[in-house]
Design a protein around this motif. Structure first.
Motif, short mmCIF file in Angstrom:
data_model
loop_
_atom_site.label_atom_id
_atom_site.label_comp_id
_atom_site.label_asym_id
_atom_site.label_seq_id
_atom_site.Cartn_x
_atom_site.Cartn_y
_atom_site.Cartn_z
N LEU A 147 0.91 -1.10 0.04
CA LEU A 147 -0.05 0.34 0.03
C LEU A 147 1.04 1.27 0.20
N GLN A 148 0.62 2.07 -0.90
CA GLN A 148 1.40 3.26 -1.00
C GLN A 148 0.54 4.56 -1.08
N ALA A 149 0.71 5.35 0.07
CA ALA A 149 -0.01 6.74 0.01
C ALA A 149 0.36 7.70 -0.45
N SER A 150 -0.14 8.65 -0.99
CA SER A 150 0.22 10.10 -1.43
C SER A 150 -0.78 10.86 -1.41
N GLY A 151 -0.20 12.22 -1.69
CA GLY A 151 -1.08 13.41 -1.89
C GLY A 151 -1.42 14.22 -0.78
N GLY A 152 -0.79 13.90 0.42
CA GLY A 152 -0.70 14.89 1.34
C GLY A 152 -0.12 16.14 1.05
N GLY A 153 -0.18 17.27 2.08
CA GLY A 153 0.44 18.36 1.78
C GLY A 153 -0.05 19.41 2.80
N LEU A 154 0.51 20.67 2.70
CA LEU A 154 -0.15 21.78 3.36
C LEU A 154 -1.15 22.61 2.43
N VAL A 155 -2.40 22.94 3.39
CA VAL A 155 -3.47 23.63 2.52
C VAL A 155 -4.22 24.64 3.55
N GLN A 156 -4.76 25.49 3.29
CA GLN A 156 -5.26 26.55 4.15
C GLN A 156 -6.96 25.82 4.27
N ALA A 157 -7.37 26.26 5.74
CA ALA A 157 -8.44 25.77 6.05
C ALA A 157 -9.65 26.13 5.27
N GLY A 158 -10.61 25.18 4.81
CA GLY A 158 -11.63 25.36 3.83
C GLY A 158 -11.03 24.88 2.50
N GLY A 159 -9.82 24.42 2.36
CA GLY A 159 -9.25 24.03 1.12
C GLY A 159 -9.57 22.45 1.03
N SER A 160 -8.99 21.97 -0.14
CA SER A 160 -9.24 20.52 -0.29
C SER A 160 -8.00 19.92 -0.68
N LEU A 161 -8.14 18.49 -0.58
CA LEU A 161 -6.94 17.68 -0.86
C LEU A 161 -7.36 16.07 -1.30
N LYS A 162 -6.86 15.72 -2.22
CA LYS A 162 -7.22 14.17 -2.65
C LYS A 162 -6.01 13.41 -2.28
N LEU A 163 -6.42 12.30 -1.39
CA LEU A 163 -5.28 11.46 -1.07
C LEU A 163 -5.56 10.30 -1.97
N SER A 164 -4.29 9.60 -2.42
CA SER A 164 -4.48 8.51 -3.34
C SER A 164 -3.65 7.18 -2.32
N CYS A 165 -4.17 5.90 -2.63
CA CYS A 165 -3.45 4.78 -2.05
C CYS A 165 -3.33 3.68 -3.15
N ALA A 166 -2.26 3.54 -3.57
CA ALA A 166 -1.98 2.65 -4.68
C ALA A 166 -1.74 1.30 -3.99
N ALA A 167 -2.56 0.13 -4.62
CA ALA A 167 -2.30 -1.14 -3.56
C ALA A 167 -1.92 -2.16 -4.68
N SER A 168 -1.30 -3.38 -4.06
CA SER A 168 -0.85 -4.30 -5.09
C SER A 168 -2.27 -4.98 -5.38
N GLU A 169 -2.14 -5.74 -6.51
CA GLU A 169 -3.36 -6.48 -6.87
C GLU A 169 -3.84 -7.34 -5.72
N ARG A 170 -3.03 -7.93 -5.32
CA ARG A 170 -3.38 -9.05 -4.03
C ARG A 170 -4.19 -8.19 -2.94
N THR A 171 -3.49 -7.08 -2.35
CA THR A 171 -4.01 -6.44 -1.51
C THR A 171 -5.40 -5.51 -1.64
N PHE A 172 -5.38 -5.13 -2.97
CA PHE A 172 -6.71 -4.45 -3.60
C PHE A 172 -7.77 -5.46 -3.60
N SER A 173 -7.47 -6.74 -3.46
CA SER A 173 -8.70 -7.72 -3.63
C SER A 173 -9.06 -7.87 -2.08
N SER A 174 -8.70 -7.19 -1.24
CA SER A 174 -9.29 -7.37 0.17
C SER A 174 -10.62 -6.92 0.21
#
Length: 124
Positions: A3-30
């Motif tokens: 599992l590899q998470a990404s997309g974090g960062g610094l944002v002002q209150a009221g803003g938006s972020l989108k996190l992603s988590c790429a999984a191996s095929e086996r893990t994604f079958s969970s």
């Protein structure tokens, strides 16, 4: 890496972020994919979860209506869209996978695979 998470960062209150988590095929079958977060000095807490095959979603009360969890099965990726961010959302966010179809998938102990975490900082 399962599992590899990404997309974090610094944002002002009221803003938006989108996190992603790429999984191996086996893990994604969970059965269940989830997001948790941990702020300094606090315990890891549940944020959101999704039953991968049927798409049922679960949210912590603190993020309901602001965050959306989703998956892209073709990319083996789970997302967390975060809108109307608040300073109290500041934390390290972790994606996780549970290989059993738990009735209430909100406990961190139910998840057996974890990503490395991505930092989200919301300034006031």
């Amino acid at each position: 890496v399962q599992l590899q998470a990404s997309g974090g960062g610094l944002v002002q209150a009221g803003g938006s972020l989108k996190l992603s988590c790429a999984a191996s095929e086996r893990t994604f079958s969970s059965y269940i994919m989830g997001w948790f977060r941990q702020a300094p000095g606090k315990e890891r807490e549940f944020v959101a979860a999704i039953r991968r095959k049927i798409g049922s979603t679960y949210y912590a009360d603190s993020v309901k209506g602001r965050f959306t969890i989703s998956t892209d099965n073709a990319k083996n990726t789970v997302y967390l869209q975060m809108n109307s961010l608040r300073p109290e959302d500041t934390a390290v966010y972790y994606c996780a996978a549970a290989d059993r179809n738990y009735i209430a998938p909100i406990g961190a102990n139910l998840y057996n695979n974890w990503g490395q975490g991505t930092q989200v900082t919301v300034s006031s």
